[in-house]
Scaffold this motif. Sequence first.
Motif, PDB file in Angstrom:
ATOM      1  N   ALA A   1     -14.780  24.904 -49.940  1.00 57.73           N
ATOM      2  CA  ALA A   1     -14.331  26.081 -49.179  1.00 57.73           C
ATOM      3  C   ALA A   1     -13.938  27.226 -50.118  1.00 57.73           C
ATOM      4  O   ALA A   1     -14.271  28.394 -49.852  1.00 57.73           O
ATOM      5  CB  ALA A   1     -13.159  25.709 -48.282  1.00 57.73           C
ATOM      6  N   ASP A   2     -13.263  26.918 -51.213  1.00 53.75           N
ATOM      7  CA  ASP A   2     -12.877  27.964 -52.170  1.00 53.75           C
ATOM      8  C   ASP A   2     -14.090  28.593 -52.838  1.00 53.75           C
ATOM      9  O   ASP A   2     -14.132  29.811 -53.051  1.00 53.75           O
ATOM     10  CB  ASP A   2     -11.937  27.394 -53.242  1.00 53.75           C
TER      11      ASP A   2
ATOM     12  N   LEU B   1     -16.956  28.977 -51.512  1.00 54.05           N
ATOM     13  CA  LEU B   1     -17.580  29.865 -50.532  1.00 54.05           C
ATOM     14  C   LEU B   1     -16.772  31.141 -50.339  1.00 54.05           C
ATOM     15  O   LEU B   1     -17.335  32.241 -50.295  1.00 54.05           O
ATOM     16  CB  LEU B   1     -17.732  29.146 -49.195  1.00 54.05           C
ATOM     17  N   THR B   2     -15.455  31.025 -50.198  1.00 54.53           N
ATOM     18  CA  THR B   2     -14.634  32.201 -49.882  1.00 54.53           C
ATOM     19  C   THR B   2     -14.314  33.057 -51.101  1.00 54.53           C
ATOM     20  O   THR B   2     -14.291  34.283 -50.993  1.00 54.53           O
ATOM     21  CB  THR B   2     -13.320  31.780 -49.200  1.00 54.53           C
ATOM     22  N   ILE B   3     -14.069  32.439 -52.243  1.00 60.72           N
ATOM     23  CA  ILE B   3     -13.652  33.213 -53.418  1.00 60.72           C
ATOM     24  C   ILE B   3     -14.848  33.662 -54.251  1.00 60.72           C
ATOM     25  O   ILE B   3     -14.967  34.828 -54.633  1.00 60.72           O
ATOM     26  CB  ILE B   3     -12.657  32.406 -54.272  1.00 60.72           C
ATOM     27  N   TYR B   4     -15.757  32.745 -54.536  1.00 59.00           N
ATOM     28  CA  TYR B   4     -16.889  33.058 -55.418  1.00 59.00           C
ATOM     29  C   TYR B   4     -18.185  33.358 -54.651  1.00 59.00           C
ATOM     30  O   TYR B   4     -19.183  33.740 -55.262  1.00 59.00           O
ATOM     31  CB  TYR B   4     -17.150  31.903 -56.398  1.00 59.00           C
ATOM     32  N   HIS B   5     -18.182  33.136 -53.346  1.00 61.11           N
ATOM     33  CA  HIS B   5     -19.378  33.327 -52.504  1.00 61.11           C
ATOM     34  C   HIS B   5     -20.547  32.485 -53.008  1.00 61.11           C
ATOM     35  O   HIS B   5     -21.682  32.935 -53.065  1.00 61.11           O
ATOM     36  CB  HIS B   5     -19.773  34.809 -52.421  1.00 61.11           C
TER      37      HIS B   5
ATOM     38  N   ASP C   1     -22.416  28.684 -52.542  1.00 65.15           N
ATOM     39  CA  ASP C   1     -22.561  27.439 -51.793  1.00 65.15           C
ATOM     40  C   ASP C   1     -22.919  26.350 -52.800  1.00 65.15           C
ATOM     41  O   ASP C   1     -23.970  26.400 -53.429  1.00 65.15           O
ATOM     42  CB  ASP C   1     -23.664  27.592 -50.739  1.00 65.15           C
TER      43      ASP C   1
ATOM     44  N   ASN D   1      -5.692  30.354 -59.373  1.00 64.86           N
ATOM     45  CA  ASN D   1      -5.757  31.371 -58.327  1.00 64.86           C
ATOM     46  C   ASN D   1      -4.761  31.020 -57.217  1.00 64.86           C
ATOM     47  O   ASN D   1      -4.892  30.011 -56.544  1.00 64.86           O
ATOM     48  CB  ASN D   1      -7.182  31.427 -57.773  1.00 64.86           C
TER      49      ASN D   1
ATOM     50  N   SER E   1      -6.080  30.112 -53.704  1.00 60.01           N
ATOM     51  CA  SER E   1      -6.985  28.975 -53.611  1.00 60.01           C
ATOM     52  C   SER E   1      -6.416  27.868 -52.724  1.00 60.01           C
ATOM     53  O   SER E   1      -5.249  27.488 -52.829  1.00 60.01           O
ATOM     54  CB  SER E   1      -7.250  28.422 -55.009  1.00 60.01           C
ATOM     55  N   LEU E   2      -7.268  27.344 -51.854  1.00 64.56           N
ATOM     56  CA  LEU E   2      -6.868  26.194 -51.035  1.00 64.56           C
ATOM     57  C   LEU E   2      -6.632  24.955 -51.903  1.00 64.56           C
ATOM     58  O   LEU E   2      -5.749  24.151 -51.619  1.00 64.56           O
ATOM     59  CB  LEU E   2      -7.957  25.891 -49.994  1.00 64.56           C
TER      60      LEU E   2
END
Length: 140
Positions: free
Chosen positions: A94-95, A97-101, A103, A127, A130-131
């Motif tokens: 998930a991180d 995908l959301t932080i670095y875009h 997959d 970070n 970050s989750l």
Amino acid sequence: MTIDRVGVYATLFWARGREYADFVATRIWGPERDAAADADPKSKPVEEWTAEDWEALGDQPVPLAAQDTRRTVTKPAMDTSILAILTNWRAVVADFLTIYHLDLHDPAVLDRPWLGVRTALYALLDNPASLLRRALTAGR
């Protein structure tokens, strides 16, 4: 005590451990040591010296064995073990995908060298958004 004896003892201590080095030193230099102890009844083995005995020698450092080395053990602020990271792998995906875009299952990402992915993974630990960081610091 000569520098040769110190060198031999240090080598044995490093190679085989304290018990073996003490055993060999007693076997090799034992009678001479006992004779010196008989000549000076105040002398005691170095192993029994206290911090005050070492300080009486002057500017020589006090060895760790004579110092009080008790420390309190605290929990680390974050569990950064591989097991903890793999246990929270959903947060890693998930991180990314959301932080670095990125997959992680995309073939283009899989073709990249692992070093860059590993660097980004460890950067997630620093970070605050970050989750993964929140999952590894939860309950600490």
